[in-house]
Design a protein around this motif. Structure first.
Motif, mmCIF file in Angstrom:
data_model
loop_
_atom_site.group_PDB
_atom_site.id
_atom_site.type_symbol
_atom_site.label_atom_id
_atom_site.label_comp_id
_atom_site.label_asym_id
_atom_site.label_seq_id
_atom_site.Cartn_x
_atom_site.Cartn_y
_atom_site.Cartn_z
ATOM 1 N N SER A 210 0.853 -1.184 0.000
ATOM 2 C CA SER A 210 0.000 0.000 0.000
ATOM 3 C C SER A 210 0.888 1.233 0.000
ATOM 4 O O SER A 210 1.600 1.498 0.964
ATOM 5 C CB SER A 210 -0.915 0.000 1.232
ATOM 6 N N VAL A 211 0.867 1.979 -1.113
ATOM 7 C CA VAL A 211 1.770 3.114 -1.288
ATOM 8 C C VAL A 211 1.137 4.369 -0.700
ATOM 9 O O VAL A 211 0.060 4.786 -1.128
ATOM 10 C CB VAL A 211 2.096 3.322 -2.773
ATOM 11 N N GLN A 212 1.816 4.959 0.282
ATOM 12 C CA GLN A 212 1.310 6.186 0.888
ATOM 13 C C GLN A 212 1.662 7.422 0.063
ATOM 14 O O GLN A 212 0.876 8.357 -0.038
ATOM 15 C CB GLN A 212 1.866 6.357 2.303
ATOM 16 N N SER A 213 2.839 7.419 -0.533
ATOM 17 C CA SER A 213 3.242 8.589 -1.323
ATOM 18 C C SER A 213 4.299 8.197 -2.335
ATOM 19 O O SER A 213 5.119 7.307 -2.083
ATOM 20 C CB SER A 213 3.772 9.705 -0.423
ATOM 21 N N THR A 214 4.266 8.858 -3.479
ATOM 22 C CA THR A 214 5.295 8.723 -4.504
ATOM 23 C C THR A 214 5.538 10.092 -5.102
ATOM 24 O O THR A 214 4.588 10.795 -5.451
ATOM 25 C CB THR A 214 4.873 7.745 -5.617
ATOM 26 N N ALA A 215 6.807 10.468 -5.206
ATOM 27 C CA ALA A 215 7.158 11.769 -5.785
ATOM 28 C C ALA A 215 8.190 11.564 -6.887
ATOM 29 O O ALA A 215 9.144 10.795 -6.720
ATOM 30 C CB ALA A 215 7.710 12.714 -4.723
#
Length: 352
Positions: A210-215
């Motif tokens: 489960s990905v919380q954030s990607t930048a």
């Protein structure tokens, strides 16, 4: 009555028209929806085109009623620098590479190697105790049976839904392969092709990310990828094709059995030396290990029987289908690892 009948007919007609329009809208939406392959292509292009990527995610691995969860932070650049931090059950593990050195730091151990050593397959082999290794035939079986050769063109990708994940509209893409049991599902942001969730399962075991954030394309300081100098000492690994060259490269006095020398690897890390020599004896492999890192080979004497050779007490046991004879003398541990019986291992150890 006729007027009422006409009204009823008009009402029915309006319902039919509304249903037809709704069906047409659904059909148009379906036609506009990308295929599974198109979604995967957009993901690949999104990630490969980025100069930098940072991601934070939660990974949950389940097996029946048992499960474990870890948090993962990752940073990577287009020039193959990366760092990963994994936190699980109160412990933290870090690993990365700055392009020159590859390193890993855990609660009880740390290591760093020149990237060239990893590329040449020289690192790690001679710092692992023999009882922690697979035999050659076990490795072959694992490679042949546990890791089937898969053609990526045989992967089927199908969009099976368009759910909202934590407020993000996604394409739900199911991946299957004829040679692999189970499925992998990706949830991909419709807006920018980010993977926001993935799940791989064979029906019993599952891994959910489960990905919380990607930048993408954010500034990352160079020091992010450097090993922590207070805990990591660079390990050097050098290989030699002649016995004399290996002996010259170390202060240890290397033993030599009556067999054909093949190669040797000299590993130095934090002041400790591990020398692994490979020999051919009547078509069978013989490994002779000499090391000052005696505590790392203590397990070779656990649950072992003892024998005496020329007044020297040695530990004898069978590990991973190989016979091992080991002893420590004057701060140096020597181990003989052979294909065959313990009697053969003892005979070769007696030559040393």
């Amino acid at each position: 009555m006729s007027a009422r009948l006409d009204g009823s007919r008009m009402l029915v007609a309006l319902v039919v028209i509304a249903a037809t329009l709704a069906g047409s809208a659904t059909a148009i939406e379906t036609l506009q929806q990308p295929s599974g392959d198109e979604v995967l292509d957009s993901v690949e292009q999104r990630y490969e085109s980025a100069e930098t990527i940072t991601t934070e995610a939660t990974v949950t691995v389940s097996n029946g009623s048992e499960s474990a969860t870890a948090t993962v932070e990752m940073a990577a650049t287009a020039d193959n620098r990366s760092r990963t931090i994994i936190s699980h059950d109160g412990e933290t593990y870090r690993a990365g590479t700055n392009g020159t050195v590859a390193w890993a730091v855990g609660p009880n151990r740390s290591v760093a190697y020149p990237v060239d050593s990893l590329a040449n397959g020289e690192a790690f082999d001679d710092t692992v105790a023999p009882d922690e290794r697979l035999s050659d035939d076990a490795e072959d079986r694992f490679s042949e049976q546990g890791l089937p050769s898969m053609n990526a063109s045989n992967v089927s990708a199908t969009v099976v839904g368009t759910p909202s994940i934590d407020g993000t509209d996604t394409y739900e893409v199911e991946l299957t392969h004829p040679e692999v049991d189970g499925t992998t599902t990706l949830w991909v942001s419709q807006d920018d092709s980010r993977v926001v969730r993935s799940e791989a399962t064979d029906g019993t075991n599952s891994t959910v990310v489960s990905v919380q954030s990607t930048a993408f394309n954010v500034s990352i300081h160079d020091s992010t990828f450097d090993p922590p100098t207070d805990r990591v000492s660079l390990t050097t690994v050098d290989s030699y094709e002649e016995f004399d060259a290996a002996q010259t490269a170390t202060d240890l006095e290397l033993p030599s059995p009556d067999a054909t020398f093949a190669e040797a690897t000299v590993t130095v890390r934090q002041g400790e030396t591990v020398v692994g020599q490979q020999y051919d004896s009547d078509g069978r492999n013989v490994t002779v290990i000499s090391t000052t890192a005696t505590d790392r080979f203590d397990r070779l004497t656990e649950n072992a029987t003892t024998e005496t050779i020329d007044g020297q007490t040695v530990a004898v046991q069978t590990v991973a289908d190989r016979a091992v004879v080991a002893w420590t003398d004057d701060g140096v541990t020597t181990a003989v690892v052979v294909e065959g019986s313990t009697d053969r291992a003892l005979a070769i150890a007696g030559e040393l």
